[in-house]
Design a protein around this motif. Structure first.
Motif, PDB file in Angstrom:
ATOM      1  N   TYR A 173       0.836  -1.203   0.000  1.00  0.00           N
ATOM      2  CA  TYR A 173       0.000   0.000   0.000  1.00  0.00           C
ATOM      3  C   TYR A 173       0.872   1.254   0.000  1.00  0.00           C
ATOM      4  O   TYR A 173       0.638   2.179  -0.779  1.00  0.00           O
ATOM      5  CB  TYR A 173      -0.952  -0.005   1.206  1.00  0.00           C
ATOM      6  N   SER A 174       1.877   1.300   0.869  1.00  0.00           N
ATOM      7  CA  SER A 174       2.701   2.515   0.955  1.00  0.00           C
ATOM      8  C   SER A 174       3.478   2.760  -0.336  1.00  0.00           C
ATOM      9  O   SER A 174       3.672   3.908  -0.740  1.00  0.00           O
ATOM     10  CB  SER A 174       3.635   2.474   2.164  1.00  0.00           C
ATOM     11  N   GLU A 175       3.902   1.693  -1.007  1.00  0.00           N
ATOM     12  CA  GLU A 175       4.593   1.869  -2.291  1.00  0.00           C
ATOM     13  C   GLU A 175       3.638   2.448  -3.336  1.00  0.00           C
ATOM     14  O   GLU A 175       4.009   3.373  -4.074  1.00  0.00           O
ATOM     15  CB  GLU A 175       5.158   0.534  -2.775  1.00  0.00           C
ATOM     16  N   ILE A 176       2.421   1.912  -3.407  1.00  0.00           N
ATOM     17  CA  ILE A 176       1.433   2.435  -4.361  1.00  0.00           C
ATOM     18  C   ILE A 176       1.108   3.887  -4.038  1.00  0.00           C
ATOM     19  O   ILE A 176       1.031   4.731  -4.942  1.00  0.00           O
ATOM     20  CB  ILE A 176       0.148   1.571  -4.380  1.00  0.00           C
ATOM     21  N   TRP A 177       0.931   4.207  -2.766  1.00  0.00           N
ATOM     22  CA  TRP A 177       0.616   5.588  -2.386  1.00  0.00           C
ATOM     23  C   TRP A 177       1.754   6.522  -2.796  1.00  0.00           C
ATOM     24  O   TRP A 177       1.505   7.629  -3.280  1.00  0.00           O
ATOM     25  CB  TRP A 177       0.307   5.694  -0.892  1.00  0.00           C
ATOM     26  N   ASN A 178       2.993   6.089  -2.637  1.00  0.00           N
ATOM     27  CA  ASN A 178       4.143   6.908  -3.037  1.00  0.00           C
ATOM     28  C   ASN A 178       4.206   7.083  -4.551  1.00  0.00           C
ATOM     29  O   ASN A 178       4.557   8.161  -5.046  1.00  0.00           O
ATOM     30  CB  ASN A 178       5.447   6.311  -2.506  1.00  0.00           C
ATOM     31  N   ILE A 179       3.869   6.028  -5.297  1.00  0.00           N
ATOM     32  CA  ILE A 179       3.820   6.139  -6.764  1.00  0.00           C
ATOM     33  C   ILE A 179       2.735   7.138  -7.157  1.00  0.00           C
ATOM     34  O   ILE A 179       2.936   7.994  -8.015  1.00  0.00           O
ATOM     35  CB  ILE A 179       3.565   4.755  -7.415  1.00  0.00           C
ATOM     36  N   ARG A 180       1.587   7.045  -6.492  1.00  0.00           N
ATOM     37  CA  ARG A 180       0.479   7.974  -6.726  1.00  0.00           C
ATOM     38  C   ARG A 180       0.917   9.409  -6.426  1.00  0.00           C
ATOM     39  O   ARG A 180       0.636  10.333  -7.189  1.00  0.00           O
ATOM     40  CB  ARG A 180      -0.706   7.578  -5.849  1.00  0.00           C
TER      41      ARG A 180
END
Length: 189
Positions: A173-180
């Motif tokens: 989740y945190s990786e996706i949020w950072n990509i976002r």
């Protein structure tokens, strides 16, 4: 021809008076004014009136402001929606390179807009075009201006967490949020 959702502003309502002071006397003139404001995060994501002081706004602050104007003028025909859409290069120009770096076709993104007679009125994007999000909407719900802060954030984060799990996305989740966040940062430039 003037859109049928237009209305004159009340001179006795707080936000309407602020708009009238800027020379904006009807809803269409406010929509045009809000649309020309640059995209940018406001200091307080839940304070939609800050678009007037900061001269910028996000989809949330801009449309929450417009919905509040509609509510204070008893224009119940103007609805306010939050959606999750497939954010990709085809509908959000500038994010494609970032998504490609992570081998992602899209990331679920929260977006808000107004609706009148089931037609999207978006003062932050081109409504009907090749880059429209209309055909990329995964989920939408009607909300109130007060829901653009914590509610919208929790709604969005919850959707992403389920999307990762349901689609076997190879990132946390945190990786996706950072990509976002990288995508959003690219849009702010």
């Amino acid at each position: 021809m003037e859109p049928s959702y237009n209305f004159e502003l009340s001179t006795s309502k707080l936000l309407s008076k602020s708009c009238i002071a800027l020379g904006l006397t009807d809803f269409i003139s406010i929509c045009k004014y809000v649309k020309q404001l640059p995209y940018g995060r406001n200091n307080n994501r839940a304070n939609y009136t800050s678009i007037l002081q900061e001269n910028k706004g996000t989809c949330s602050t801009k449309h929450a402001f417009l919905k509040e104007i509609a509510m204070e003028n008893e224009a119940d025909h103007m609805l306010f929606y939050l959606c999750i859409y497939k954010m990709k290069e085809a509908n959000t120009v500038g994010v494609g390179e970032i998504l490609a770096n992570y081998n992602l076709a899209y990331i679920p993104e929260a977006h808000s807009y107004l609706k009148f007679q089931n037609k999207i009125i978006d003062c932050t994007r081109i409504e009907e075009s090749q880059t429209s999000i209309k055909n990329a909407i995964l989920l939408e719900e009607e909300i109130l201006p007060k829901q653009i802060g914590e509610y919208k954030l929790a709604f969005h984060k919850g959707y992403i967490k389920n999307w990762i799990k349901d689609n076997n996305i190879p990132y946390s989740y945190s990786e996706i949020w950072n990509i976002r966040e990288a995508c959003i940062s690219k849009l702010s430039k």
